[in-house]
Design a protein around this motif. Structure first.
Motif, short mmCIF file in Angstrom:
data_model
loop_
_atom_site.label_atom_id
_atom_site.label_comp_id
_atom_site.label_asym_id
_atom_site.label_seq_id
_atom_site.Cartn_x
_atom_site.Cartn_y
_atom_site.Cartn_z
N ALA A 70 -3.92 -10.19 18.01
CA ALA A 70 -5.17 -9.35 17.54
C ALA A 70 -6.48 -9.87 16.93
O ALA A 70 -7.66 -9.87 17.54
CB ALA A 70 -4.82 -7.87 17.25
N ALA A 71 -6.08 -10.52 15.72
CA ALA A 71 -7.19 -11.30 14.84
C ALA A 71 -6.16 -12.26 14.25
O ALA A 71 -5.29 -12.12 13.49
CB ALA A 71 -7.76 -10.01 14.11
N ALA A 72 -7.11 -13.51 14.02
CA ALA A 72 -6.64 -14.67 13.57
C ALA A 72 -6.36 -14.45 11.95
O ALA A 72 -7.31 -13.68 11.29
CB ALA A 72 -7.57 -15.94 13.64
N SER A 73 -5.41 -14.74 11.18
CA SER A 73 -4.93 -14.88 9.76
C SER A 73 -5.12 -15.91 9.24
O SER A 73 -5.25 -17.06 10.13
CB SER A 73 -3.49 -14.12 9.64
N LEU A 74 -5.23 -16.18 7.96
CA LEU A 74 -5.29 -17.32 7.30
C LEU A 74 -3.93 -17.24 6.41
O LEU A 74 -3.62 -16.66 5.47
CB LEU A 74 -6.49 -17.30 6.29
N LYS A 75 -3.47 -18.58 6.42
CA LYS A 75 -2.37 -19.04 5.48
C LYS A 75 -2.83 -20.18 4.80
O LYS A 75 -3.11 -21.28 5.25
CB LYS A 75 -0.94 -19.46 6.07
N ILE A 76 -2.90 -20.34 3.31
CA ILE A 76 -3.12 -21.25 2.44
C ILE A 76 -1.75 -21.80 2.05
O ILE A 76 -1.08 -21.10 1.43
CB ILE A 76 -3.89 -20.97 1.33
N CYS A 77 -1.41 -23.02 2.42
CA CYS A 77 -0.21 -23.73 2.08
C CYS A 77 -0.28 -24.84 0.98
O CYS A 77 -1.25 -25.09 0.78
CB CYS A 77 0.35 -24.19 3.33
N GLY A 78 0.97 -24.93 0.41
CA GLY A 78 1.21 -26.04 -0.44
C GLY A 78 0.70 -25.39 -1.87
O GLY A 78 0.11 -25.98 -3.07
N VAL A 79 0.90 -24.02 -2.13
CA VAL A 79 0.54 -23.41 -3.54
C VAL A 79 1.71 -23.86 -4.42
O VAL A 79 2.86 -23.60 -4.06
CB VAL A 79 0.54 -21.86 -3.34
N THR A 80 1.42 -24.26 -5.75
CA THR A 80 2.28 -24.55 -6.79
C THR A 80 2.04 -23.81 -7.94
O THR A 80 2.92 -23.93 -8.81
CB THR A 80 2.19 -26.24 -6.98
N LEU A 81 0.77 -23.19 -8.04
CA LEU A 81 0.43 -22.69 -9.61
C LEU A 81 0.32 -21.11 -9.25
O LEU A 81 -0.24 -20.68 -8.17
CB LEU A 81 -0.96 -23.29 -9.99
N ALA A 82 0.82 -20.30 -10.10
CA ALA A 82 0.91 -18.97 -10.57
C ALA A 82 -0.47 -18.54 -10.20
O ALA A 82 -0.80 -17.33 -9.52
CB ALA A 82 1.68 -18.45 -11.51
N LYS A 83 -1.36 -18.90 -11.05
CA LYS A 83 -2.86 -18.60 -11.04
C LYS A 83 -3.58 -18.82 -9.65
O LYS A 83 -4.27 -17.90 -9.17
CB LYS A 83 -3.65 -19.14 -12.15
N ASP A 84 -3.15 -19.99 -9.02
CA ASP A 84 -3.56 -20.04 -7.51
C ASP A 84 -3.21 -18.74 -6.72
O ASP A 84 -3.93 -18.39 -5.97
CB ASP A 84 -3.45 -21.36 -7.15
N ALA A 85 -2.03 -18.64 -6.60
CA ALA A 85 -1.28 -17.49 -5.84
C ALA A 85 -1.95 -16.31 -6.24
O ALA A 85 -2.15 -15.35 -5.18
CB ALA A 85 0.20 -17.49 -6.09
N GLU A 86 -2.12 -15.77 -7.54
CA GLU A 86 -2.71 -14.66 -7.89
C GLU A 86 -4.10 -14.44 -7.38
O GLU A 86 -4.47 -13.41 -6.90
CB GLU A 86 -2.56 -14.45 -9.38
N ARG A 87 -4.96 -15.54 -7.28
CA ARG A 87 -6.22 -15.53 -6.89
C ARG A 87 -6.41 -15.44 -5.34
O ARG A 87 -7.24 -14.65 -4.64
CB ARG A 87 -7.00 -16.93 -7.43
N LEU A 88 -5.39 -16.10 -4.76
CA LEU A 88 -5.30 -15.85 -3.42
C LEU A 88 -5.10 -14.30 -2.88
O LEU A 88 -5.72 -13.96 -1.92
CB LEU A 88 -4.21 -16.80 -2.75
N ALA A 89 -4.15 -13.85 -3.44
CA ALA A 89 -3.91 -12.41 -3.26
C ALA A 89 -5.14 -11.54 -3.53
O ALA A 89 -5.41 -10.50 -2.88
CB ALA A 89 -2.80 -11.84 -4.01
N GLU A 90 -5.69 -11.95 -4.69
CA GLU A 90 -6.95 -10.91 -4.99
C GLU A 90 -8.05 -11.24 -3.90
O GLU A 90 -8.86 -10.10 -3.69
CB GLU A 90 -7.67 -11.68 -6.42
#
Length: 217
Positions: free
Chosen positions: A10-30
């Motif tokens: 229905a609508a394209a989603s975005l996946k950011i792959c290759g996450v290794t850092l907790a701070k990056d993961a948190e920012r992606l969620a935010e």
């Protein structure tokens, strides 16, 4: 986000792959990115050791957590799923339909990646019975993250002829071509690794925000 919603056409989603850092993961969620990928293949330059992946548990329900594996002992993805670290398994190697069946029988959603050079590379897509198919550049022995773009015309043809099978488009996606990729292929999602980082495994959030902007174009 649920796997079903992520894979919805229905609508394209975005996946950011290759996450290794907790701070990056948190920012992606935010930022509201729909999914992240954590690579559990030891030979990857974006490898995340399972013992360092505890931060993924804190993101449960906030962002879809995809564990990426290459020819794994299936006990590992099953354990990470059972421990609440991942929501989906992405098989990016030479796995068989039986491997997919075993994971799905354990209640684990599965995405199967295929390297694409020609239309014939897509003929096996339905054999796997996966919840979604990821189309990436053909790179023997590398298994993704090369930054090489696949033939979008082939990808679009596959999407049009297999509308019941969710397709994730990977391979050379950047902020500069993301909107064009969505328009050309009409995938359920885009998967971005090198196009969203400053160095392998370290995300560049100017690029991430530019990608999110492209989804609104």
């Amino acid at each position: 986000m649920s796997p079903d919603r992520f894979l919805s056409p229905a609508a394209a989603s975005l996946k950011i792959c290759g996450v290794t850092l907790a701070k990056d993961a948190e920012r992606l969620a935010e930022l509201g990115v729909e999914a992240l990928g954590a690579n559990f293949w030891p030979n990857s330059k974006r490898y995340l050791a399972p013992e360092r992946a505890g931060f993924l548990k804190e993101l449960e329900g906030r962002i879809l957590r995809v564990g990426v594996f290459v020819n794994p002992d299936l006990k590992l993805p099953a354990r990470l799923f059972r421990e609440g670290l991942i929501d989906v398994v992405q098989l990016h190697g030479d796995e068989t339909p039986d491997d997919v069946v075993r994971l799905k029988e354990a209640g684990i959603p599965v995405i199967k990646a295929l390297g694409v050079r020609a239309l014939g590379d897509l003929q096996r897509a339905h054999e796997f019975g996966a919840d979604g198919i990821l189309l990436d550049a053909h790179a023997p022995g590398v298994y993704g993250g090369t930054g090489e773009t696949i033939d979008w015309t082939l990808a679009r043809r596959f999407v049009e002829e297999n509308q019941e099978l969710p397709v994730i488009l990977a391979g050379g996606i950047t902020p500069d071509n993301a909107a064009a990729a969505i328009a050309a292929v009409r995938p359920a999602a885009l998967d971005v690794a090198s196009g969203a980082e400053e160095s392998p495994g370290v995300k560049d959030f100017e690029k991430v925000e530019a990608l999110l902007t492209a989804f609104g174009e």
